[in-house]
Design a protein around this motif. Structure first.
Motif, PDB file in Angstrom:
ATOM      1  N   ILE A   1       5.199   5.063  -1.573  1.00 43.69           N
ATOM      2  CA  ILE A   1       4.500   3.854  -1.116  1.00 43.69           C
ATOM      3  C   ILE A   1       3.266   3.639  -1.988  1.00 43.69           C
ATOM      4  N   THR A   2       3.147   2.426  -2.509  1.00 40.95           N
ATOM      5  CA  THR A   2       1.969   2.020  -3.257  1.00 40.95           C
ATOM      6  C   THR A   2       1.398   0.794  -2.542  1.00 40.95           C
ATOM      7  N   PHE A   3       0.100   0.802  -2.294  1.00 46.36           N
ATOM      8  CA  PHE A   3      -0.509  -0.369  -1.647  1.00 46.36           C
ATOM      9  C   PHE A   3      -1.752  -0.802  -2.401  1.00 46.36           C
ATOM     10  N   THR A   4      -1.938  -2.129  -2.463  1.00 46.34           N
ATOM     11  CA  THR A   4      -3.102  -2.716  -3.131  1.00 46.34           C
ATOM     12  C   THR A   4      -3.620  -3.872  -2.290  1.00 46.34           C
ATOM     13  N   GLU A   5      -4.919  -4.074  -2.338  1.00 46.32           N
ATOM     14  CA  GLU A   5      -5.532  -5.129  -1.541  1.00 46.32           C
ATOM     15  C   GLU A   5      -5.041  -6.505  -1.968  1.00 46.32           C
ATOM     16  N   VAL A   6      -4.786  -7.380  -0.993  1.00 46.61           N
ATOM     17  CA  VAL A   6      -4.388  -8.751  -1.268  1.00 46.61           C
ATOM     18  C   VAL A   6      -5.606  -9.463  -1.833  1.00 46.61           C
ATOM     19  N   GLN A   7      -5.436 -10.111  -2.987  1.00 49.84           N
ATOM     20  CA  GLN A   7      -6.565 -10.805  -3.634  1.00 49.84           C
ATOM     21  C   GLN A   7      -6.606 -12.254  -3.223  1.00 49.84           C
TER      22      GLN A   7
END
Length: 143
Positions: free
Chosen positions: A137-143
């Motif tokens: 799982i990779t997660f990144t903040e919604v821009q």
């Protein structure tokens, strides 16, 4: 009042199942969810749609211990612990089945509102191994 921080995140989830007998199967999903920090713990929440049914998933993330809880079309509690085997359960319309989880490898890294979680575990049902599972799982903040 509890101290809680929430962020919208984009999630890339790759699930690989290597059954004891049969072909390895991978599934990749791109989802939107929430990252919550509550009482010093980090949670990732998202929804999946499987056969037109919704599954709500909450994951408590860590390096040595983690927990995957699913509710809706599938109900499951899957505790992961790198130090010792854990017991969980899987509930379906056919009844409840106890699970034994042997976590082989788990890593978790986080930078601000992005991160990576990887776990590899063996799953046993009724005393028999049903296969080896890997979750990336990779997660990144919604821009």
């Amino acid at each position: 009042m509890t101290n809680e921080a929430r962020s919208q995140v984009n999630i890339k989830l790759i699930s690989t199942i290597r059954p004891i007998d049969g072909e390895s199967e991978s599934q990749e999903m791109w989802l939107t969810g929430q990252l919550l920090e509550k009482a010093g713990s980090l949670y990732l929440k998202y929804e999946e749609v499987l056969d037109d049914k919704i599954i709500h998933t909450t994951m408590k993330l860590g390096n040595e211990r983690a927990l995957i809880m699913r509710a809706g079309a599938v109900n499951m509690r899957l505790p992961l612990n790198i130090m010792e085997q854990q017991t969980g359960h899987y509930d379906s319309e056919f009844g409840s089945m106890p699970l034994v989880i042997h976590t082989k490898n788990m890593t978790f890294s986080k930078q601000a509102v992005s991160g990576d979680f990887r776990v590899q575990y063996d799953l046993l049902m009724g005393g028999q191994s049903v296969g080896n599972y890997t979750l990336d799982i990779t997660f990144t903040e919604v821009q």
